[in-house]
Design an enzyme around this catalytic site. Sequence first.
Site, mmCIF file in Angstrom:
data_model
loop_
_atom_site.group_PDB
_atom_site.id
_atom_site.type_symbol
_atom_site.label_atom_id
_atom_site.label_comp_id
_atom_site.label_asym_id
_atom_site.label_seq_id
_atom_site.Cartn_x
_atom_site.Cartn_y
_atom_site.Cartn_z
ATOM 1 N N HIS A 123 0.813 -1.217 0.000
ATOM 2 C CA HIS A 123 0.000 0.000 0.000
ATOM 3 C C HIS A 123 0.854 1.278 0.000
ATOM 4 O O HIS A 123 0.427 2.312 -0.509
ATOM 5 C CB HIS A 123 -0.952 0.000 1.197
ATOM 6 C CG HIS A 123 -1.948 -1.118 1.125
ATOM 7 N ND1 HIS A 123 -2.789 -1.449 2.151
ATOM 8 C CD2 HIS A 123 -2.237 -1.986 0.122
ATOM 9 C CE1 HIS A 123 -3.543 -2.483 1.794
ATOM 10 N NE2 HIS A 123 -3.226 -2.823 0.577
ATOM 11 N N ALA A 365 -3.067 -9.629 5.588
ATOM 12 C CA ALA A 365 -2.909 -9.341 4.159
ATOM 13 C C ALA A 365 -1.705 -8.437 3.914
ATOM 14 O O ALA A 365 -1.495 -7.966 2.804
ATOM 15 C CB ALA A 365 -4.174 -8.702 3.603
ATOM 16 N N PHE A 366 -0.900 -8.199 4.941
ATOM 17 C CA PHE A 366 0.437 -7.618 4.823
ATOM 18 C C PHE A 366 0.465 -6.253 4.126
ATOM 19 O O PHE A 366 1.428 -5.937 3.412
ATOM 20 C CB PHE A 366 1.376 -8.594 4.092
ATOM 21 C CG PHE A 366 1.149 -10.022 4.491
ATOM 22 C CD1 PHE A 366 1.292 -10.410 5.805
ATOM 23 C CD2 PHE A 366 0.739 -10.970 3.567
ATOM 24 C CE1 PHE A 366 1.054 -11.718 6.200
ATOM 25 C CE2 PHE A 366 0.490 -12.273 3.944
ATOM 26 C CZ PHE A 366 0.648 -12.649 5.265
ATOM 27 N N CYS A 367 -0.568 -5.455 4.336
ATOM 28 C CA CYS A 367 -0.653 -4.133 3.653
ATOM 29 C C CYS A 367 -0.481 -4.275 2.146
ATOM 30 O O CYS A 367 0.034 -3.354 1.486
ATOM 31 C CB CYS A 367 0.372 -3.142 4.205
ATOM 32 S SG CYS A 367 0.105 -2.772 5.935
ATOM 33 N N ALA A 368 -0.860 -5.435 1.636
ATOM 34 C CA ALA A 368 -0.839 -5.659 0.183
ATOM 35 C C ALA A 368 -2.106 -6.484 -0.097
ATOM 36 O O ALA A 368 -2.028 -7.659 -0.473
ATOM 37 C CB ALA A 368 0.423 -6.403 -0.223
#
Length: 441
Positions: A123, A365-368
Amino acid sequence: MTLALSRPTAPPVSEQARVPLVTGGDIGYANLDHAASAPCLAAVRRAVDEFLPWYASVHRGAGFASQVATRVYERTREVLRRFAGARPRDTVIFTRNTTDSLNLLASSLPAGTSVVLFDTEHHAALLPWRGPHVYRIPTPRTRLAAVSAVDGALAACPEGPRLVVLTGASNVTGELLPVAEIAAVARRRGARIALDAAQLAPHRPLSIQDLDVDFVALSGHKLYAPFGAGALIGRADWLRAARPYLAGGGATRSVLAQDGGLGVVWNSGPERHEAGSPNTVGVYALGVACEQLGANWDAVIAHEEELGDRLRRGLAAVPGLTELKLLDGAADMVGTLSFVLDGFEPGWLAAVLSAEYGIGVRDGAFCAHVATRRLIARTGGTGGQAVRVSLGLGTTAEHVDRVVLALRQIVARGARWDYAIQDGRWAPTPDPRALPPFLAG
Ligand code: PMP
């Protein structure tokens, strides 16, 4: 007689915690979450200690300590320039982290710049770009197709400045993207390239010149220097012409009361975007970490490759586990991977690994979000969450073996404790683990 060549050893991290287990006792913390934030290097900690008596204001102070601090701060620009293999005229702007660096770059683009990027970016690289000409393209499944996709998108861009934004290593899968190849097509199409090196810089030597990219963004806390500094390194012209990122002291050369208003002359160097008192300790720590890594790449890479192979071999034997992949075929990878495990919720698994095995991993979701959901769909799953294991200099073979064994045990016989969702996260119930003494009471 054969001579045993001793292997170079990677720089050690400072002492890591022992963590309590819900089942009783404690255990050395297996930090398998380096991709989120890496532990402090022992050398960084020592250097910060040595610097602290000299800590004082930079740029503005006449005192001797201020001069020492200013020297430390300005010299670190050179350290970062060397670490990133920058061109002699490249600028180094200190920021808080990669997110800050990319937002600074986004706010400095000439009007009408077209921005091309994959929609699977983190992100921090996905979201800062504004305006009508932002092209977020789905990441193709091969390196070759990724290069052609960028080429095609650039060909369709309107006339004017262009920027390709690309991650060096995926924070979800650890795969390395074909940066030099994409930079070459971008160059042919008259575009600049910004490299999100948050995940690449801690694991591989970086060279702005060899990769032929224009900007590099990185974070100290992922580079074993968790004191809150990051950097944007690269071509100075857009940054020199841009509105200061923050308005305030340090960014200005002079401010005069003029015609009932203010006449402001802004600095044109890196200080233009560094208003306010800078994070000198963080900057110094970042520089020391970069020097340590730069002097030890062979050992850093060997350490990680050995443990990465051990991890992938171990996980391949866990029934029902599928690793997420962005690209088909064997891509070069850093020691980061994400997986889904049939029948187990990622958040629950992460809680069990922590509570019963003393292992720290990341779930979610790992900032992705786009990337994670899409890669899970490719495995036949429907969720948007996975578990990520990420290795680094704090990782030992025992940590790797512990997570593999833990996952096999969980698959075979489940958890030994009860868990429930509390405040949106899985947590052991009850949770008898005591906080460390400095937090107690
Ligand atoms: N890009 C990537 C690929 C990352 O992994 C991260 C951090 N997870 C960032 C950017 C943002 O870094 P920071 O949180 O340090 O700003």
